[in-house]
Motif scaffolding. Structure first.
Motif, PDB file in Angstrom:
ATOM      1  N   UNK A   1       3.902   0.376   2.689  1.00  0.00           N
ATOM      2  CA  UNK A   1       3.914  -0.794   3.567  1.00  0.00           C
ATOM      3  C   UNK A   1       3.720  -2.058   2.734  1.00  0.00           C
ATOM      4  N   UNK A   2       4.106  -3.181   3.304  1.00  0.00           N
ATOM      5  CA  UNK A   2       3.853  -4.486   2.713  1.00  0.00           C
ATOM      6  C   UNK A   2       3.137  -5.338   3.753  1.00  0.00           C
ATOM      7  N   UNK A   3       2.125  -6.087   3.318  1.00  0.00           N
ATOM      8  CA  UNK A   3       1.370  -6.962   4.209  1.00  0.00           C
ATOM      9  C   UNK A   3       1.554  -8.404   3.760  1.00  0.00           C
ATOM     10  N   UNK A   4       1.857  -9.270   4.723  1.00  0.00           N
ATOM     11  CA  UNK A   4       2.084 -10.686   4.449  1.00  0.00           C
ATOM     12  C   UNK A   4       1.055 -11.495   5.228  1.00  0.00           C
TER      13      UNK A   4
ATOM     14  N   UNK B   1       0.303   0.353 -10.570  1.00  0.00           N
ATOM     15  CA  UNK B   1      -0.392   0.219  -9.290  1.00  0.00           C
ATOM     16  C   UNK B   1       0.530   0.585  -8.135  1.00  0.00           C
ATOM     17  N   UNK B   2       0.008   1.419  -7.249  1.00  0.00           N
ATOM     18  CA  UNK B   2       0.703   1.740  -6.003  1.00  0.00           C
ATOM     19  C   UNK B   2       0.072   0.998  -4.831  1.00  0.00           C
ATOM     20  N   UNK B   3      -0.957   0.177  -5.148  1.00  0.00           N
ATOM     21  CA  UNK B   3      -1.662  -0.620  -4.135  1.00  0.00           C
ATOM     22  C   UNK B   3      -1.771  -2.068  -4.644  1.00  0.00           C
ATOM     23  N   UNK B   4      -0.658  -2.715  -4.944  1.00  0.00           N
ATOM     24  CA  UNK B   4      -0.725  -4.048  -5.570  1.00  0.00           C
ATOM     25  C   UNK B   4      -1.252  -5.127  -4.638  1.00  0.00           C
ATOM     26  N   UNK B   5      -2.026  -6.024  -5.236  1.00  0.00           N
ATOM     27  CA  UNK B   5      -2.543  -7.202  -4.541  1.00  0.00           C
ATOM     28  C   UNK B   5      -2.123  -8.382  -5.397  1.00  0.00           C
ATOM     29  N   UNK B   6      -0.989  -9.001  -5.036  1.00  0.00           N
ATOM     30  CA  UNK B   6      -0.408 -10.032  -5.891  1.00  0.00           C
ATOM     31  C   UNK B   6      -1.132 -11.363  -5.740  1.00  0.00           C
TER      32      UNK B   6
ATOM     33  N   UNK C   1       0.837  -1.203   0.000  1.00  0.00           N
ATOM     34  CA  UNK C   1       0.000   0.000   0.000  1.00  0.00           C
ATOM     35  C   UNK C   1       0.871   1.252   0.000  1.00  0.00           C
ATOM     36  N   UNK C   2       0.407   2.272  -0.702  1.00  0.00           N
ATOM     37  CA  UNK C   2       1.045   3.593  -0.736  1.00  0.00           C
ATOM     38  C   UNK C   2       2.503   3.521  -1.163  1.00  0.00           C
ATOM     39  N   UNK C   3       2.760   2.726  -2.194  1.00  0.00           N
ATOM     40  CA  UNK C   3       4.124   2.625  -2.718  1.00  0.00           C
ATOM     41  C   UNK C   3       4.545   3.930  -3.377  1.00  0.00           C
TER      42      UNK C   3
END
Length: 295
Positions: A140-143, A59-64, A22-24
């Protein structure tokens, strides 16, 4: 919490890691960053790569969608490193495994131990990105971690729609579907995405295959979302549907379909839904078969 339940003499649990950010930072002048995530384990001071995601365009909000597999070893510290890169346009046709990371723009990195993810209530951990010197960066990155299913079954399916809502002014919508699994904590974990069909309100997508490792069980909730593709990365939601593999099987066997809903008050979207045979529904499962993934 029985999320990770060991057995006698079982020293590890196989896990599947899912990623979003998020917010890259935006590294491109005329568009947005095209992020890719690389995950490493740290062993004896050395980094060992265990996986790379796909590249998400603009994308600045990627959902891989691409996951990483790792064995969670009890009572052993397992450091992880997550690095995100903006992949240059000229490398978009380069196979991911051969992509030279030194030639890509670095968007930041984050660190944690695998146990920090596992012991979270919802098994998700959000980390702030930093540069190579440890200073804070934007984003941020979310795992998210889930125990993998042991079944080897798979389901083949094909979706099509009729009379989709037109979201474009001078042409027709460019629809694609994204299928996500909903975790126990209601986190939507993408597991599959169809191709984009340009300028078409009656799309028929290529067949997709979902393994039980992806959808977990036939009764676990899935979220099917239909978007109008936009080259800027701002894809517009046409409608969504919460369902299960079992319900999709029933739809196919009964030659029925299911309604998409908008996110505004969960009301049916205004366009009419159809089935290809009896002209009543929009979302339709045209083929399905169980098989073993391994021959």
């Amino acid at each position: 919490d029985h999320f990770f339940q060991g057995q006698a003499l079982r020293l590890y649990t196989p896990l599947e890691l899912s990623f979003s950010a998020s917010k890259l930072r935006n590294m491109d002048a005329l568009s947005k960053s095209d992020p890719m995530l690389v995950v490493y384990t740290k062993m004896d001071g050395r980094l060992e790569e265990i996986g790379r995601t796909e590249v998400i365009l603009n994308s600045l909000e990627p959902l891989w969608i691409t996951k990483a597999m790792i064995n969670y070893q009890f009572e052993i510290v397992q450091p992880l490193v997550f690095r995100i890169y903006d992949v240059d346009t000229k490398y978009h046709n380069t196979p991911l495994k051969t992509l030279n990371l030194a030639q890509q723009d670095f968007l930041g990195e984050a660190f944690c131990n695998l146990s920090e993810i596992v012991t979270k209530f919802n098994h998700s951990l959000t980390l702030n990105l930093r540069n190579g010197s440890g200073h804070a960066l934007q984003g941020t990155v979310t795992v998210h971690a889930e125990e993998t299913a042991s079944s080897r079954m798979a389901v083949d399916m094909q979706f099509h729609c009729l009379n989709l809502d037109n979201k474009d002014t001078f042409s027709k919508s460019d629809p694609f579907l994204r299928v996500s699994r909903l975790s126990e904590s209601a986190v939507a974990i993408p597991i599959c995405k169809t191709e984009v069909i340009k300028n078409n309100l009656n799309p028929v997508w290529r067949p997709i295959t979902l393994t039980s490792q992806q959808y977990s069980s036939k009764d676990d909730p899935l979220l099917v979302e239909c978007f109008d593709f936009d080259a800027s990365g701002n894809h517009e939601l046409i409608g969504s549907l919460q369902t299960t593999i079992a319900q999709l099987e029933n739809l196919y066997n009964s030659k029925a379909g299911a309604n998409f809903y908008s996110h505004k008050g969960q009301k049916k979207v205004r366009f009419q839904l159809y089935d290809t045979i009896i002209n009543k529904k929009l979302l339709h499962l045209t083929s399905r078969r169980n098989q073993s993934v391994f021959s």
